[in-house]
Design a protein around this motif. Structure first.
Motif, short mmCIF file in Angstrom:
data_model
loop_
_atom_site.label_atom_id
_atom_site.label_comp_id
_atom_site.label_asym_id
_atom_site.label_seq_id
_atom_site.Cartn_x
_atom_site.Cartn_y
_atom_site.Cartn_z
N ASP A 68 -14.09 11.29 -26.32
CA ASP A 68 -15.45 10.79 -26.04
C ASP A 68 -15.56 9.07 -26.11
O ASP A 68 -16.49 8.22 -25.66
N ARG A 110 -9.89 22.58 -26.04
CA ARG A 110 -11.38 21.95 -26.09
C ARG A 110 -11.06 20.42 -25.70
O ARG A 110 -12.11 19.67 -25.22
N HIS A 112 -9.27 19.58 -23.11
CA HIS A 112 -9.42 19.72 -21.69
C HIS A 112 -10.97 19.86 -21.33
O HIS A 112 -11.35 18.95 -20.27
N ALA A 113 -11.62 20.54 -21.89
CA ALA A 113 -13.00 20.58 -21.60
C ALA A 113 -13.90 19.23 -21.80
O ALA A 113 -15.02 18.89 -21.15
N ALA A 114 -13.28 18.78 -22.84
CA ALA A 114 -14.22 17.49 -23.33
C ALA A 114 -13.78 16.44 -22.24
O ALA A 114 -14.72 15.52 -21.69
N TRP A 116 -13.00 16.79 -19.07
CA TRP A 116 -13.56 17.36 -17.89
C TRP A 116 -15.31 16.80 -17.93
O TRP A 116 -15.84 16.54 -16.82
N ARG A 117 -15.70 17.27 -19.04
CA ARG A 117 -17.22 16.89 -19.23
C ARG A 117 -17.53 15.45 -19.16
O ARG A 117 -18.51 14.89 -18.40
N ILE A 118 -16.93 14.64 -19.68
CA ILE A 118 -16.80 13.13 -19.60
C ILE A 118 -16.46 12.59 -18.33
O ILE A 118 -17.52 11.72 -17.43
N ARG A 120 -16.89 14.32 -15.35
CA ARG A 120 -17.84 14.73 -14.39
C ARG A 120 -18.92 13.84 -14.51
O ARG A 120 -19.71 13.64 -13.49
N HIS A 121 -19.35 13.64 -15.82
CA HIS A 121 -20.56 12.89 -16.04
C HIS A 121 -20.46 11.28 -15.56
O HIS A 121 -21.41 11.09 -14.92
#
Length: 159
Positions: A68, A110, A112-114, A116-118, A120-121
């Protein structure tokens, strides 16, 4: 050839066409690579953990440690070199699972998910990735062409 090594929690951005940016020993960590084919500027981040809330003081000293804080910093440095988001070719590798019996921590997933979240946003597309599993990876970005390779043991494959 000019070798630029990115350590854990570190990042590098360069426009040197002779440069190869490399990071070694990706386990649960993720290497995020971005390259602008028009400018021939590229960068790589080797982040270790998903969220800086785990250690805010460490995030101040080493923002590349966390998804992040490291991902925005990588893109900020690319944009400072004239790169445009829509021109960037973005790839990722790592996010494996090691020594985590029963998946109690599952840091690779976790991370990888973080990521993708960042992304995508921020509306950043990832065109290729090599994530998961239980193998160590070395990732290289060749600035002259934007070619990215992933090495695991003696096997080297394009990404």
């Amino acid at each position: 050839m000019s070798l630029v090594t990115v350590g854990i929690g570190d990042l590098a951005v360069t426009g040197d066409p002779r440069a190869v940016i490399v990071t070694h020993g990706l386990g649960s960590c993720i290497a995020l690579v971005a390259w602008d084919p028009g400018l021939r500027v590229g960068g790589m981040l080797h982040f270790q953990l998903p969220a800086s809330a785990l250690s805010p003081e460490r995030a101040l000293d080493a923002p590349g440690t966390f998804a992040d804080t490291g991902i925005p910093l990588l893109f900020h440095r690319l944009y400072a070199r004239g790169c445009r988001k829509e021109a960037l070719v973005v790839k990722a590798a790592g996010g494996g699972s090691f020594n985590d019996r029963g998946g109690a921590f599952d840091i690779g997933r976790r991370n990888h998910a973080a990521m993708w979240r960042i992304l995508r946003h921020a509306r950043v597309a990832v065109v290729a990735e090599d994530v998961g599993g239980s193998r160590s990876r070395t990732v290289r970005l060749f600035l002259d062409s934007g070619r990215v390779t992933v090495q695991s043991g003696d096997q080297v494959a394009p990404l």
